[in-house]
Design a protein around this motif. Structure first.
Motif, short mmCIF file in Angstrom:
data_model
loop_
_atom_site.label_atom_id
_atom_site.label_comp_id
_atom_site.label_asym_id
_atom_site.label_seq_id
_atom_site.Cartn_x
_atom_site.Cartn_y
_atom_site.Cartn_z
N ARG A 381 1.05 -1.31 -0.05
CA ARG A 381 0.07 -0.18 -0.11
C ARG A 381 0.97 1.15 -0.16
NH1 ARG A 381 -2.20 3.02 4.15
NH2 ARG A 381 -4.20 4.22 3.56
N LYS A 382 0.72 2.23 -0.87
CA LYS A 382 1.55 3.38 -1.04
C LYS A 382 0.97 4.30 -0.18
CE LYS A 382 3.38 2.43 -5.75
NZ LYS A 382 2.39 1.08 -6.08
N ARG A 383 1.95 4.95 0.54
CA ARG A 383 1.64 6.15 1.25
C ARG A 383 2.92 7.16 1.44
NH1 ARG A 383 1.25 4.93 7.30
NH2 ARG A 383 1.85 2.62 7.34
N ILE A 384 2.42 8.47 1.65
CA ILE A 384 3.51 9.07 2.07
C ILE A 384 3.33 9.76 3.33
CG2 ILE A 384 4.74 11.31 1.12
CD1 ILE A 384 3.42 10.61 -1.49
N VAL A 385 4.11 9.81 4.14
CA VAL A 385 4.00 10.49 5.77
C VAL A 385 5.11 11.64 5.68
CG1 VAL A 385 4.13 9.90 8.03
CG2 VAL A 385 3.68 8.06 6.60
#
Lengths: 501, 501
Positions: A381-385
């Motif tokens: 799952r792609k996500r940017i924090v």
């Protein structure tokens, strides 16, 4: 070190003729097969009360024999009714430490073979001693939460009944599609209303059933398609009357805050959740505590279909504890097995959710005093924090005050909440009216009432008269006539309904 | 991540009027004070059977209340009588994972308030069900190990008695100097011989007492003067008769191999040890299993004074379970507290060892089926480990065969070992003769004997006649007269001595 899931398994929940260790071996065997493992580095085994339910101790060792894994380190973990999640958390650290590669988490309970009054008594041992003395059971305390919720958020008795029925109807509908569920039967509002009253206002369909079952998960340090993103765990005082709130659980909120922070995920990102609905009001409260809906609005989301299987945020797609069943030690892990099935897209055509990349499980230990929140996520799952990220989750923590109880004394108080318990534990006559009464000075005490049998005669927020008998509080209607009678005749003979066992 | 110890604490072991949670709070409070902490990130709490000893479950949550640490995650851990060590290991991984900074390990048990027969029955639940049915208790099984040890290593009954007495005398002498010990009284051989026979050949002084007590340790990721160097854990089959050896414990050996390997330390480097002497023969066996002495020579080391307080390798400087006492859940952690006191040089003038930089604790769960070995070391201890190092420890692992039991059938067998149990559990008449009998074909079965009362009438290694009654095996002397009588009169009335409770 990151921790992944490489295999899961569970038995069909319900009534089983198999001994507990055989059920657990069945769940373990499925999980090991999925993970393509014959051995593991360790076993973390969750059973809540195998001593009294089954009459064995040393169950961790017994299991290794049954599994054919004699020799492997085996540890029993217990956190009351959240035991399955507690075992998962404990195993998580073992893998995260880098000392272990593959670990089996195995949870189970066998309960249906005992008489219900005995099971009720054993389950009641997780309640604070001073409240247990009154005959309080888990359903009784849950019922008092439901009552208080209705009062706080201005729901009429019939509205409350309707909402609770909707939880049960939704979860039975989901359970209908779950091959592992104990109840695979849709129910109607009529069925709900006809079902036995366990503890007013909770019907039988509001309470998770007594169940046999086991669930298993393999944790590994080798990347797989599913990652453990966040785990949070918190306790609260066992003494329910000392809680600052009867409409939410601090332990859920503190656990959730830790889990969201660790996972760097906001409540709004969660796509579906398994919420501990041992009692239907707990599902509503849970969805609020977890930050999915504001306090007092969880029931609206349910009414609007948001939490339904095809809603925006499905809650308990498995059927929850309510329909899947509640083998107390196993439930916390069974929730995680459901999340794995959903994330993998293996929940079956009818139950499979469209959006199922990230799911959360909330498990309640005791009456909300040992809770865990776990977040599982698709590894890809792609996500940017962003740097300096903090969760968009700011729950109101109502710190419980563990007060030193004052000596029992007669006087006037306010009835905070009440229930009428019909399914009493061993040694208590039915029905049994119980309430929380706030005394002058703010101390909240538990009290029983030997006279009233109809909920219509009792009103939350009204003054009652508290007297003491055999060290227990008894509450009575505060009428001039009663006061006068007491003054003339002395204390009445009505007393806490303890009968000789 | 390395894990250190920043605080320890314990209650005086013995008979306590305090409730269990109060005792545990006392131990925790000392440990927190030493570590200069008011809060911790988590609590790992070891109790073996709080459900039956105290009548509570959900004890992890109850404790946070008592400690004034409501809110903090609290998890109960259990590995039978090694529970304290099991809780320590579990907490170790939580800190080693980097997810926790300071963790409280807390262990305890309250046992003295119940009648001895009830305590014996509860303790017996850790024994394999099929062996428990015969009335087998922990002392009975330990006695059968002692008997077999004597036979295997050619010790006469009086020599065995003398060796076991020496363990008890040594450990009572050490306990005399330990302010936390239950027994602070030196004993003589005469005292030993006069003490009640629990299960032949074990006297009362061979058995750890029934004890109330609690111990606590704070683990931390911040370097302190003491480091956790190695932890090993292994199980073995609960079915004692299926073990390949009755004179050693595989579970100790496998756990020790892991602990030595992790710590990169050889048995010869260990300067002192706490060895699980719940029964005196287990101390002798333990020192052999741990690689301190060759099999069959542990008793010689004892005789030569090697394991005495001022010997080369002191064993149980605390007095061991034998004299310090054995609150089953607490003992495994109390051993580690003693090691910390010794390594810090705080054991008191009389008990303090000269060489105390590195110590080992071995804890037995059940009848040797869930064991742990833990090595603690001074953090500044200098040592060089060569590349490719492997431990100089090559124990013989006698793999247990969990056999599918054949249907009970009459016939001739060899009496492998036996005991005469005087302190029988609830529901069994005293005395009760028990033995392991090897049938033709190699299967070892448990059997009881209703006739013989004197150990002189029974000989290990001799043929006996096995018959079955009510699903249990009964062994009899193999005489022509008996055989003839049986043939004429049919089965005798003597039967397993189960009485109605």
């Amino acid at each position: 070190m990151d921790v992944y899931i490489s295999g899961v398994g569970m038995t069909k929940f319900g009534r089983s003729k198999e001994p507990l260790e055989k059920m657990m071996a069945e769940a373990a065997s499925s999980a090991l097969k999925e993970a393509q493992l014959e051995r593991v580095d360790a076993i973390y085994m969750g059973v809540m009360n195998v001593e009294e339910f089954v009459g064995d101790s040393n169950f961790a060792a017994l299991l290794t024999d049954t599994l054919g894994l004699t020799g492997i380190p085996s540890t029993r973990v217990e956190t009351a009714s959240s035991t399955g999640a507690g075992a998962f958390k404990t195993a998580f650290y073992a893998v995260a430490s880098g000392h272990m590669e593959h670990v089996l988490v195995l949870a189970g309970e066998k309960m249906t073979h005992l008489p219900t009054t005995k099971t009720t008594r054993i389950l009641s041992e997780i309640i604070d001693r001073s409240e247990r003395r009154y005959g309080a059971t888990m359903p009784a305390l849950a019922a008092m939460f439901a009552q208080k919720y209705a009062r706080e958020f201005k729901l009429s008795p019939s509205k409350l009944e309707d909402i609770l029925a909707q939880v049960a109807i939704k979860n039975h509908s989901n359970g209908y599609f779950n091959p592992y569920a104990q109840f695979r039967k849709k129910i109607t509002k009529e069925d709900y209303l006809k079902s036995q009253m366990v503890s007013y206002p909770l019907h039988l369909y509001d309470c998770a059933p007594i169940t046999d079952g086991s669930s298993a998960v393999i944790l590994t340090s080798h990347p797989t398609s599913i990652k453990v993103s966040g785990i949070g765990h918190a306790t609260d005082t066992m003494t329910v009357r000392h809680r600052a709130s009867f409409t939410s659980f601090n332990s859920t909120k503190e656990a959730a805050l830790k889990a969201y922070t660790m996972a760097q995920i906001n409540p709004s990102e969660i796509q579906f959740a398994e919420v501990h609905d041992a009692f239907t009001p707990f599902e509503i409260i849970g969805t609020e505590d977890l930050g999915f809906f504001p306090p007092g609005e969880g029931w609206k989301a349910l009414e609007e279909g948001v939490t339904h299987l095809r809603g925006r945020l499905p809650i308990n797609p498995s059927g929850g504890l309510n329909a899947r069943g509640h083998p107390v030690g196993a439930s916390g892990l069974a929730q995680l097995v459901e999340i794995v099935y959903q994330v993998r897209g293996e929940a079956g055509r009818q139950r499979q959710l469209e959006r199922a990349e990230i799911g959360l499980a909330q498990s309640i230990g005791g009456l909300g005093d040992n809770n865990l929140v776990t977040i599982l996520e698709r590894s890809d799952r792609k996500r940017i924090v962003k740097e300096g990220w903090t969760p968009d989750y700011h729950p109101e923590i109502n710190v419980s005050k563990r007060m030193t109880p004052s000596l029992p004394s007669e006087g006037v108080g306010i009835l905070e909440t009440f229930t009428i318990l019909y399914a009493t534990p061993e040694g208590f006559r039915s029905p049994l009216t119980l309430g929380f009464v706030k005394k002058d000075g703010g101390e909240v005490v538990m009290a029983c009432n030997p006279d009233y049998r109809s909920p219509k005669e009792l009103k939350m927020g009204k003054k009652v008269y508290l007297r003491t008998r055999e060290g227990l509080y008894v509450f009575e209607k505060l009428t001039l006539w009663k006061q006068l009678k007491r003054w003339i005749k002395g204390p009445t003979k009505s007393s806490p309904k303890k009968v000789q066992p």
